[in-house]
Every structure is written in structure tokens, then in C-alpha cells.
Design a protein around this motif. Sequence first.
Motif, PDB file in Angstrom:
ATOM      1  N   ALA A   1       0.830  -1.210   0.000  1.00 16.62           N
ATOM      2  CA  ALA A   1       0.000   0.000   0.000  1.00 16.62           C
ATOM      3  C   ALA A   1       0.861   1.256   0.000  1.00 16.62           C
ATOM      4  N   ALA A   2       1.919   1.250   0.800  1.00 14.80           N
ATOM      5  CA  ALA A   2       2.800   2.420   0.849  1.00 14.80           C
ATOM      6  C   ALA A   2       3.431   2.691  -0.509  1.00 14.80           C
ATOM      7  N   ALA A   3       3.828   1.632  -1.197  1.00 15.59           N
ATOM      8  CA  ALA A   3       4.398   1.808  -2.532  1.00 15.59           C
ATOM      9  C   ALA A   3       3.345   2.301  -3.524  1.00 15.59           C
ATOM     10  N   ARG A   4       2.151   1.742  -3.442  1.00 14.13           N
ATOM     11  CA  ARG A   4       1.069   2.122  -4.348  1.00 14.13           C
ATOM     12  C   ARG A   4       0.679   3.578  -4.167  1.00 14.13           C
ATOM     13  N   TRP A   5       0.690   4.035  -2.907  1.00  7.75           N
ATOM     14  CA  TRP A   5       0.279   5.400  -2.610  1.00  7.75           C
ATOM     15  C   TRP A   5       1.421   6.405  -2.626  1.00  7.75           C
ATOM     16  N   GLY A   6       2.641   5.940  -2.831  1.00 12.88           N
ATOM     17  CA  GLY A   6       3.779   6.848  -2.901  1.00 12.88           C
ATOM     18  C   GLY A   6       4.195   7.429  -1.561  1.00 12.88           C
ATOM     19  N   LEU A   7       3.960   6.708  -0.478  1.00 14.41           N
ATOM     20  CA  LEU A   7       4.356   7.192   0.836  1.00 14.41           C
ATOM     21  C   LEU A   7       5.861   7.036   1.031  1.00 14.41           C
ATOM     22  N   THR A   8       6.457   7.984   1.754  1.00 16.97           N
ATOM     23  CA  THR A   8       7.873   7.935   2.102  1.00 16.97           C
ATOM     24  C   THR A   8       8.026   8.360   3.562  1.00 16.97           C
ATOM     25  N   SER A   9       9.248   8.359   4.041  1.00 16.74           N
ATOM     26  CA  SER A   9       9.494   8.762   5.428  1.00 16.74           C
ATOM     27  C   SER A   9       9.160  10.227   5.668  1.00 16.74           C
TER      28      SER A   9
END
Length: 276
Positions: free
Chosen positions: A187-195
Amino acid sequence: MTAANSSFPDVWRDALALGPSRPFLTYYDDHTGERVELSYATFDNWVAKTANLIQDELALAPGDEVAILLPTHWQTPIWLLACWTAGVVASVGEDPAAAERAAAVVAGPDRLEEALACKGERIALALRPLGAPFPNVPEGFTDYAAVAPAQPDMFVPYSPVTADTRALVADGSEWTQGELVKDAADAAARWGLTSSSRVLTGCAYDSRAEIRAALTSELAVGASLVLCRNVDPSRLPGRMASEKVNARVASLAGGGGGEGADSGSAGGSLGVLPVE
């Protein structure tokens, strides 16, 4: 990005290592005016104390189930991560059998009657500002605020917590830690989340989708949360600017009101959307 075969203690250690002083969770309640800010280090301390409470005071072991009957609140993700840190199963949602089935229950003031169905240990949270205790402890319950502060600041599990350890019961299904970690990383990769992501949310943590959108996907990359309860929509633009929010969960409805309807994404999950 966190390895998919990890457990949540691994995920949390990786996120904490990115900078303990960074903000992890900032909480607003627009009815009470409450604002609480927890750094990664402070949140880690709360999780350790709660995990020690689960393991030593409640005498729970991996595989035991804790029914979490809590609303949108800064202490709710603490209990979720503490359960996973101790290797016990967190049960969330509206299953009427959950409290009766569970080895222990943790409940807020509005769900104490439901929690009485638990035949094991019962923990009550007053959910008062600054984590204050109940003025009068509800009969049949232990006040979390009275017992948690005395717990050790470091946690060492008696049994290893692995990717195969049972982690969550929600929506009529069950997942292991490894399954949830992989789900969070995807999900983090799909949504483009980063630190550097600061995610605004009003989720109530009552479903896997809400937990994914408002906790585990952020943990997977070491992001941070701005959690809102009893949302006043007129305050959101200023809050998003002052808190440097750069992403948001598609709906804040789980927090008692907010903007828009659930837009969702693949698999019926709540989406994390960029702020325009």
C-alpha cells in the motif's frame, strides 16, 4: 521499504531508527480542543509499557486475543502496536462475540458495557486529556492510566514474534504479522508514501482497511500521522498547513465527521491521496 517477511517489531525498529525525535503521531479532538504530539521515541515508550502490561500484568501469550473497543484516539494505535509487539492478536470492529471470546479486552468509556462480556482481564481507558485516569474506576475494570506508567520502558518478549505470528482479527477474517506487513508495504508503494509523508486521517481503526490507511502503511516507510477526532471541517485547511500535511486518507468520516466520501482504491481499501 520494509521486507515483506518481517514482523511489526522489525517494522517499528526500522522506522524508529530513521530518527527517534521525529514526530510520529499528532492528535486533535475538535470537541475538546485537545492536541497531543508523540515523537517516535515517546510513542515507543508507550508501546513498550503497554506491551509489558500485556505480557506481565495480563499474563497473555502469543496467540491470545485482545478485543480493542476504542474510538479514533491517540491511544488506539498504541494498543494495536503493543499487541503486535507482544505477539498477541488484536481484534477490532463490531463483532459482538469478540469481547466474550477474547482473553482480555480494552475499552473506552462508551463501550464498557460491551466489554463486560469478557471473562478475562478488562482494561478501561478514560480517554481524558493528557491520558488522565478515571475519577472513579468503573467496576470490574482496571484503569489503564493507573497501571501503565509503572511498567518498564523497555520490552523483551518471552517468545519470538515472527512473520507467522497471528496478528489481527477484523472484518470476519484473520491475518498474520507477515501478511499485514506485506499488505502495508504494498500500500505504501502504491500510494507513494515515504518517510517524509505527513498523513491526515480520521480513521477509527475498526477494519483492516482503516488500519492499513492510518497506521501500518505509514509504519512501513517511517512516515507520520495527523489523527483527527470529531473533525471540524472548517479547521482542516489551517491544520493541514500548520502540520505540513502532504497526504490524506480519502475520508475523515471515521473520526466523527469530515470531508468527502470514501473513494477507496484496489481491494476496497481506504485510499491515501496527495494534497493538491
